[in-house]
Design a protein around this motif. Structure first.
Motif, PDB file in Angstrom:
ATOM      1  N   GLU A 166       1.121  -1.239   0.053  1.00 17.50           N
ATOM      2  CA  GLU A 166      -0.065  -0.057  -0.166  1.00 17.50           C
ATOM      3  C   GLU A 166       0.895   1.176   0.214  1.00 17.50           C
ATOM      4  O   GLU A 166       0.455   2.388  -0.760  1.00 17.50           O
ATOM      5  N   TYR A 175      -3.192   0.150   6.992  1.00 17.56           N
ATOM      6  CA  TYR A 175      -3.550   0.602   5.441  1.00 17.56           C
ATOM      7  C   TYR A 175      -3.408   2.035   5.540  1.00 17.56           C
ATOM      8  O   TYR A 175      -2.633   2.633   4.569  1.00 17.56           O
ATOM      9  N   THR A 228     -10.287   2.246   1.642  1.00 21.33           N
ATOM     10  CA  THR A 228     -10.097   1.460   2.941  1.00 21.33           C
ATOM     11  C   THR A 228     -11.299   1.619   3.809  1.00 21.33           C
ATOM     12  O   THR A 228     -11.628   0.724   4.222  1.00 21.33           O
ATOM     13  N   SER A 246      -2.350  -6.509  -1.471  1.00 25.67           N
ATOM     14  CA  SER A 246      -3.155  -5.948  -0.801  1.00 25.67           C
ATOM     15  C   SER A 246      -4.387  -5.583  -1.178  1.00 25.67           C
ATOM     16  O   SER A 246      -5.202  -4.913  -0.085  1.00 25.67           O
TER      17      SER A 246
END
Length: 224
Positions: free
Chosen positions: A7, A82, A65, A56
Motif C-alpha cells: 500500500e 493501511y 479503505t 493488498s
C-alpha cells in the motif's frame, strides 16, 4: 506486513506519477493539461492494481479503505495500518517530486507538489460537495467491481482506473481532484499555505463520500 508495504509503494507511485504529471507539465490550465493529469492518475491506478492488487487489494486511498471497513471487507486494525502506510507512501512520493522540482528548470504552474486547493471562485461548500460526491462515485465503483459475488475482478483495475480518469476530468477545475486523503496530505506538507489550511476538506469530504458509498453498496449488494 507485506500488504502494508504494498500500500505504501502503490500510494507513492500514485502521488509521484499523478501529481508529478501536473507539476512537470506546468499545471492544469489547459484542456490538454487536464487530460494529461487525469490519465496519469487513472493509469497509475491501473498499473498498481495489477502490480500489487494480489498482495493488498491495491486500495492506495484511505477513502477506499474506509469503504471496505464499513462494508465489512476488512477489520479495524488492518484499515488503520493501511491508512497509515498510504499516508507514508504519499509523503514519500511528494518528497521525490519536491527533490526533482528543486533541480529542474520548469515552471511548476503555481504548485511544487501538485497540492489540492480551491480559489475564491469556488466556495467551500462547492468544493466539499464535489469531493464528497466524486468520492462516493469512485468508492461505489470500487466496491461494486471488486465484490466477490457481483463484481468482475479481472476487469477491476481497468474499471477503477478509467473511473478515476473521468472524475479528474470533471473535478480538476473545481478542487484539483483529491477523492483521496493521502494524496492530499503528502503534497500539502510541502506546499504549506492554503494547501495546509484547506487540507481538512480533502480529508473529511472524501471520508463522507466513502461512508455513503459503503452504506449504499451494502444495500445494493445484499441478497435481500
Amino acid at each position: 506486513m507485506k500488504k502494508y508495504i504494498a500500500e505504501m509503494i502503490g500510494t507513492m507511485v500514485l502521488v509521484l506519477l499523478g501529481c508529478g504529471s501536473a507539476v512537470f507539465n506546468g499545471g492544469v490550465g489547459t484542456t490538454a493539461q487536464v487530460l494529461t493529469v487525469a490519465f496519469a492518475f487513472g493509469l497509475s491506478v491501473v498499473a498498481m492494481a495489477y502490480a500489487i492488487g494480489g498482495v493488498s487489494g491495491c486500495h492506495i486511498n484511505p477513502a477506499i479503505t474506509l469503504g471496505c471497513l464499513i462494508s465489512g471487507r476488512m477489520n479495524a486494525k488492518d484499515a488503520l495500518m493501511y491508512m497509515m502506510f498510504q499516508v507514508i507512501g504519499a509523503i514519500i512520493g511528494s518528497t521525490i517530486i519536491y527533490l526533482l522540482i528543486s533541480g529542474y528548470a520548469v515552471d511548476p504552474g503555481g504548485t511544487f507538489t501538485g497540492a489540492n486547493g480551491y480559489g475564491e471562485s469556488t466556495s467551500t461548500l462547492t468544493a466539499f460537495l464535489a469531493e464528497a460526491i466524486f468520492t462516493f462515485i469512485f468508492v461505489l465503483v470500487v466496491l461494486g467491481v471488486t465484490d466477490n459475488k457481483k463484481g468482475n475482478s479481472a476487469m477491476a483495475g481497468l474499471a477503477i482506473g478509467l473511473t478515476l480518469v473521468l472524475i479528474h476530468i470533471v473535478c480538476i477545475p473545481i478542487t484539483g481532484t483529491s477523492v483521496n486523503p493521502a494524496r492530499s496530505i503528502g503534497p500539502a506538507i510541502f506546499e504549506k499555505g492554503a494547501a495546509l489550511s484547506q487540507l481538512w476538506l480533502f480529508i473529511v469530504a472524501p471520508f463522507v463520500g466513502a461512508i455513503c458509498s459503503a452504506v449504499v453498496w451494502k444495500y445494493l449488494g445484499s441478497e435481500r
